[in-house]
Design a protein around this motif. Structure first.
Motif, PDB file in Angstrom:
ATOM      1  N   GLY A  75      39.185  43.627  37.996  1.00  0.00           N
ATOM      2  CA  GLY A  75      40.465  43.057  37.590  1.00  0.00           C
ATOM      3  C   GLY A  75      40.972  43.795  36.378  1.00  0.00           C
ATOM      4  O   GLY A  75      40.875  43.285  35.259  1.00  0.00           O
ATOM      5  N   PRO A  76      41.506  45.003  36.563  1.00  0.00           N
ATOM      6  CA  PRO A  76      41.853  45.861  35.419  1.00  0.00           C
ATOM      7  C   PRO A  76      42.844  45.246  34.458  1.00  0.00           C
ATOM      8  O   PRO A  76      42.714  45.402  33.241  1.00  0.00           O
ATOM      9  N   HIS A  77      43.856  44.553  34.971  1.00  0.00           N
ATOM     10  CA  HIS A  77      44.872  43.987  34.083  1.00  0.00           C
ATOM     11  C   HIS A  77      44.303  42.851  33.242  1.00  0.00           C
ATOM     12  O   HIS A  77      44.559  42.756  32.033  1.00  0.00           O
ATOM     13  N   LEU A  78      43.536  41.982  33.873  1.00  0.00           N
ATOM     14  CA  LEU A  78      42.923  40.887  33.127  1.00  0.00           C
ATOM     15  C   LEU A  78      41.860  41.414  32.164  1.00  0.00           C
ATOM     16  O   LEU A  78      41.708  40.886  31.054  1.00  0.00           O
ATOM     17  N   LYS A 159      36.851  36.254  41.218  1.00  0.00           N
ATOM     18  CA  LYS A 159      35.954  37.246  41.801  1.00  0.00           C
ATOM     19  C   LYS A 159      34.537  36.730  41.986  1.00  0.00           C
ATOM     20  O   LYS A 159      33.682  37.461  42.500  1.00  0.00           O
ATOM     21  N   ARG A 160      34.283  35.496  41.532  1.00  0.00           N
ATOM     22  CA  ARG A 160      32.937  34.899  41.638  1.00  0.00           C
ATOM     23  C   ARG A 160      31.872  35.818  41.040  1.00  0.00           C
ATOM     24  O   ARG A 160      30.820  36.059  41.630  1.00  0.00           O
ATOM     25  N   ASP A 221      27.758  42.457  40.808  1.00  0.00           N
ATOM     26  CA  ASP A 221      28.530  43.642  41.175  1.00  0.00           C
ATOM     27  C   ASP A 221      29.295  43.389  42.464  1.00  0.00           C
ATOM     28  O   ASP A 221      29.205  42.324  43.070  1.00  0.00           O
ATOM     29  N   SER A 222      30.051  44.387  42.889  1.00  0.00           N
ATOM     30  CA  SER A 222      30.926  44.214  44.049  1.00  0.00           C
ATOM     31  C   SER A 222      30.139  43.907  45.312  1.00  0.00           C
ATOM     32  O   SER A 222      30.638  43.242  46.223  1.00  0.00           O
ATOM     33  N   GLY A 223      28.917  44.381  45.369  1.00  0.00           N
ATOM     34  CA  GLY A 223      28.139  44.149  46.575  1.00  0.00           C
ATOM     35  C   GLY A 223      27.563  42.757  46.667  1.00  0.00           C
ATOM     36  O   GLY A 223      27.256  42.289  47.751  1.00  0.00           O
ATOM     37  N   THR A 224      27.399  42.064  45.527  1.00  0.00           N
ATOM     38  CA  THR A 224      26.803  40.731  45.552  1.00  0.00           C
ATOM     39  C   THR A 224      27.809  39.639  45.272  1.00  0.00           C
ATOM     40  O   THR A 224      27.529  38.469  45.503  1.00  0.00           O
ATOM     41  N   ALA A 225      28.980  39.985  44.726  1.00  0.00           N
ATOM     42  CA  ALA A 225      29.983  38.973  44.434  1.00  0.00           C
ATOM     43  C   ALA A 225      30.540  38.410  45.728  1.00  0.00           C
ATOM     44  O   ALA A 225      30.687  39.096  46.725  1.00  0.00           O
ATOM     45  N   HIS A 226      30.859  37.139  45.742  1.00  0.00           N
ATOM     46  CA  HIS A 226      31.416  36.487  46.897  1.00  0.00           C
ATOM     47  C   HIS A 226      32.874  36.847  47.057  1.00  0.00           C
ATOM     48  O   HIS A 226      33.500  37.452  46.194  1.00  0.00           O
ATOM     49  N   GLN A 227      33.452  36.394  48.141  1.00  0.00           N
ATOM     50  CA  GLN A 227      34.856  36.650  48.394  1.00  0.00           C
ATOM     51  C   GLN A 227      35.715  36.006  47.316  1.00  0.00           C
ATOM     52  O   GLN A 227      35.431  34.924  46.821  1.00  0.00           O
TER      53      GLN A 227
END
Length: 233
Positions: A75-78, A159-160, A221-227
């Protein structure tokens, strides 16, 4: 330990440091906040409190800088907004520390001088400076902190990246702290009222639980974060 894991641990430690230093500085300042005439006798305590606030300001910025590499792809902006708001909060905290240092410098006995030339003038100056300290506390750890809390918890929730209960505490606590501090500004709320605990506990719980999770587990990380989920879920 991977660089990302080290950054998460470092951020978690800095969050804990912000709590220790903020509470410690407030405790050391409290007698003088209630009676500015105690400045001369309380000078060593005020110096220590001022140093704690400088450390606090540095740790506040450090939390966002440490987290930014972990959050910018999610979330680059946040993420950059959080860095900016935390930096602004630190600047306001630093203003309060500078005002307290000015109080110390107006001590008529400092270096054997007569200060500004008279105790009545010094009393007025001290009262004015202490109002700056109080204003910095309301604006920095109060209002600005509520905004940056909502910013980062929105990202973490959507992003959980951590268990949802953790950012939910911040999403509740941020607005509550904002409302409480607006009440202080409008003289509707009383800082000494025991009811204040209901407004500040959620945001304290958010930062402490987030700090512990960062140290123990880190950011998903992106691989473990939920939808991604919307805030209304």
């Amino acid at each position: 330990m991977s660089p990302g894991r080290r950054a998460a641990v470092f951020a978690g430690i800095l969050y804990l440091i912000t709590h220790v230093t903020s509470v410690g500085a407030r405790i050391l300042y409290m007698p003088f906040l209630e009676d500015p005439s105690l400045a001369t006798r309380a000078e060593p305590l005020l110096v220590f409190g001022m140093v704690l606030e400088v450390i606090l300001a540095a740790a506040v910025v450090g939390t966002s800088v440490a987290l930014y590499p972990l959050l910018r792809d999610k979330g680059p902006h946040l993420a950059i907004g959080y860095v900016g708001l935390r930096t602004l909060e630190a600047a306001v905290i630093g203003t309060g520390a500078a005002a307290m240092f000015a109080v110390i410098l107006t001590d008529p006995g400092l270096n054997g001088s007569d200060g500004l030339g008279g105790e009545p003038i010094l009393e007025v100056v001290d009262i004015a400076l202490i109002q700056v300290v109080e204003a910095a506390f309301i604006l920095g750890p109060g209002l600005i902190c509520s905004f940056n809390t909502v910013v980062i918890t929105t990202l973490l929730y959507r992003k959980r990246l951590v268990p949802r209960i953790i950012p939910m505490l911040g999403l509740i606590g941020g607005p509550l702290v904002f409302v409480w501090n607006v009440g202080l500004m409008l003289n509707i709320a009383d800082a000494s009222n025991a009811f204040a605990i209901f407004f500040v506990v959620p945001i304290f719980a958010w930062e402490i639980s987030f700090a512990i999770y960062l140290i123990a587990r880190g950011i998903r990380d992106s691989g473990t974060a939920h939808q991604e989920v919307p805030l209304r879920a």
